[in-house]
Design a protein around this motif. Structure first.
Motif, PDB file in Angstrom:
ATOM      1  N   GLU A 135     -25.406   7.749  22.373  1.00 51.96           N
ATOM      2  CA  GLU A 135     -25.045   8.911  20.968  1.00 51.96           C
ATOM      3  C   GLU A 135     -26.187   8.750  19.881  1.00 51.96           C
ATOM      4  O   GLU A 135     -26.389   9.686  19.178  1.00 51.96           O
ATOM      5  N   GLY A 201     -14.974  18.247  22.021  1.00 50.61           N
ATOM      6  CA  GLY A 201     -15.152  17.407  20.802  1.00 50.61           C
ATOM      7  C   GLY A 201     -16.471  17.329  20.480  1.00 50.61           C
ATOM      8  O   GLY A 201     -16.772  17.481  19.261  1.00 50.61           O
ATOM      9  N   ALA A 202     -17.143  16.844  21.460  1.00 49.42           N
ATOM     10  CA  ALA A 202     -18.641  16.875  21.204  1.00 49.42           C
ATOM     11  C   ALA A 202     -19.205  18.110  20.976  1.00 49.42           C
ATOM     12  O   ALA A 202     -20.335  17.989  20.151  1.00 49.42           O
ATOM     13  N   VAL A 204     -18.142  20.933  19.609  1.00 44.23           N
ATOM     14  CA  VAL A 204     -17.750  21.260  18.364  1.00 44.23           C
ATOM     15  C   VAL A 204     -18.853  20.428  17.055  1.00 44.23           C
ATOM     16  O   VAL A 204     -19.225  21.059  16.241  1.00 44.23           O
ATOM     17  N   ARG A 205     -18.624  18.963  17.461  1.00 46.14           N
ATOM     18  CA  ARG A 205     -19.149  18.051  16.331  1.00 46.14           C
ATOM     19  C   ARG A 205     -20.895  18.425  16.280  1.00 46.14           C
ATOM     20  O   ARG A 205     -21.350  18.420  15.396  1.00 46.14           O
ATOM     21  N   LEU A 206     -21.281  18.649  17.571  1.00 50.63           N
ATOM     22  CA  LEU A 206     -23.180  18.883  17.496  1.00 50.63           C
ATOM     23  C   LEU A 206     -23.344  20.284  16.832  1.00 50.63           C
ATOM     24  O   LEU A 206     -24.101  20.464  16.042  1.00 50.63           O
ATOM     25  N   ALA A 208     -21.277  21.792  14.418  1.00 55.29           N
ATOM     26  CA  ALA A 208     -21.162  21.625  13.083  1.00 55.29           C
ATOM     27  C   ALA A 208     -22.301  20.653  12.441  1.00 55.29           C
ATOM     28  O   ALA A 208     -22.713  21.101  11.277  1.00 55.29           O
ATOM     29  N   ALA A 209     -22.924  20.127  13.361  1.00 57.42           N
ATOM     30  CA  ALA A 209     -24.076  19.276  12.628  1.00 57.42           C
ATOM     31  C   ALA A 209     -25.119  20.138  12.438  1.00 57.42           C
ATOM     32  O   ALA A 209     -25.644  19.915  11.478  1.00 57.42           O
ATOM     33  N   VAL A 250     -22.644  14.737   9.184  1.00 56.15           N
ATOM     34  CA  VAL A 250     -21.707  15.406   9.949  1.00 56.15           C
ATOM     35  C   VAL A 250     -21.319  14.825  11.198  1.00 56.15           C
ATOM     36  O   VAL A 250     -20.046  14.690  11.513  1.00 56.15           O
ATOM     37  N   LEU A 251     -22.515  14.550  11.855  1.00 55.03           N
ATOM     38  CA  LEU A 251     -22.108  13.749  13.073  1.00 55.03           C
ATOM     39  C   LEU A 251     -21.450  12.353  12.943  1.00 55.03           C
ATOM     40  O   LEU A 251     -20.687  12.200  13.878  1.00 55.03           O
ATOM     41  N   GLY A 254     -15.649  11.253  11.164  1.00 55.58           N
ATOM     42  CA  GLY A 254     -14.558  11.255  12.179  1.00 55.58           C
ATOM     43  C   GLY A 254     -14.735  10.137  13.346  1.00 55.58           C
ATOM     44  O   GLY A 254     -14.204  10.056  14.397  1.00 55.58           O
ATOM     45  N   ARG A 255     -15.914   9.683  13.266  1.00 48.97           N
ATOM     46  CA  ARG A 255     -16.390   8.758  14.372  1.00 48.97           C
ATOM     47  C   ARG A 255     -16.102   7.371  14.229  1.00 48.97           C
ATOM     48  O   ARG A 255     -15.968   6.891  13.024  1.00 48.97           O
TER      49      ARG A 255
END
Length: 255
Positions: A135, A201-202, A204-206, A208-209, A250-251, A254-255
């Protein structure tokens, strides 16, 4: 190859000789800038990931990952960030603010900005490495790509140079907008694809980053153009660090 040489020769301390220093090479170099960021990010992730996997702890891994890009650029972008902060924080007219940015010393605005940005980067990477070495390493790589993507987007035509000389003037306005946004789309897809193995989810998260980093840099770019009349080498450095930091933040959400 001239574009790749330009990107690595101007954005890193790797032993690459720049053979051409014209507008064509600058255009190609800015298009390849995210590749230089990927190499730096992978180096940062490799060291941080190795330390984390060996049990050195998430915090030390985060510090190491933050240090690698600084070392491999001789602090070029961090220096630009500090100078940009001093120029913006001075509240002076454009000419006087640009003169402040050219000084060799760092003022209070620059010191505070550097401190906060580096603390933010370490804090986020500490969180990511705490979730696992992969991660953290992936976060470092995505931040590296996003930071240099900001340079590609800032070098597009329509963004003027604030001075007639320097690196900023050499690369400002060299990249056609369609090519800049095309590189942006490729970086977005590539970074998002890196999360395919971990689920939607990953992905979208990446993605979005990358978008968050580019958006943060766009806000700073607009402000600098309005305040200084254009971009400088220091502004490019500030954009890189802003984009990389915003991507990391951003990454971490929510983690």
């Amino acid at each position: 190859m001239d574009g790749i040489r330009f990107a690595f020769g101007t954005l890193t301390v790797l032993p690459v000789r720049v053979r051409r220093w014209d507008r064509g090479a600058a255009r190609a170099g800015m298009l390849w800038a995210p590749l230089a960021g990927l190499v730096l990010g992978l180096g940062a992730g490799a060291l941080g990931g190795a330390l984390s996997a060996l049990g050195a702890g998430a915090l030390l891994a985060a510090v190491a990952s933050t240090a690698v890009p600084a070392v491999l650029t001789r602090g070029l972008h961090l220096d630009g960030l500090a100078d940009t902060a001093d120029g913006l924080g001075s509240g002076k007219p454009a000419a006087e603010a640009l003169a402040i940015m050219k000084r060799s010393d760092i003022g209070p605005f620059g010191v505070v900005t550097l401190l906060l940005v580096l603390l933010a980067q370490v804090a986020v990477l500490d969180r990511l490495y705490g979730l696992g070495w992969a991660e953290g390493a992936l976060g470092a790589a995505v931040a590296g790509v996003t930071g240099r993507l900001a340079l590609t987007l800032a070098a597009r035509r329509g963004v003027p140079a604030a001075r007639p000389e320097g690196l900023g003037a050499a690369v400002a306005g060299t990249v056609p907008p369609a090519e800049a946004y095309g590189v942006g789309a490729l970086c977005l897809l590539a970074c998002a694809a890196a999360g395919l193995g971990e689920g939607p989810g990953a992905v979208v998260r990446l993605g979005a980053a990358v978008l968050g980093g580019a958006a943060g840099a766009a806000v700073l770019l607009r402000h600098c153009v309005r305040r200084f009349g254009g971009v400088t080498g220091d502004v490019f450095g500030g954009l890189e660090e802003t984009a990389a930091t915003a991507a990391l933040v951003v990454l971490a959400l929510g983690r």
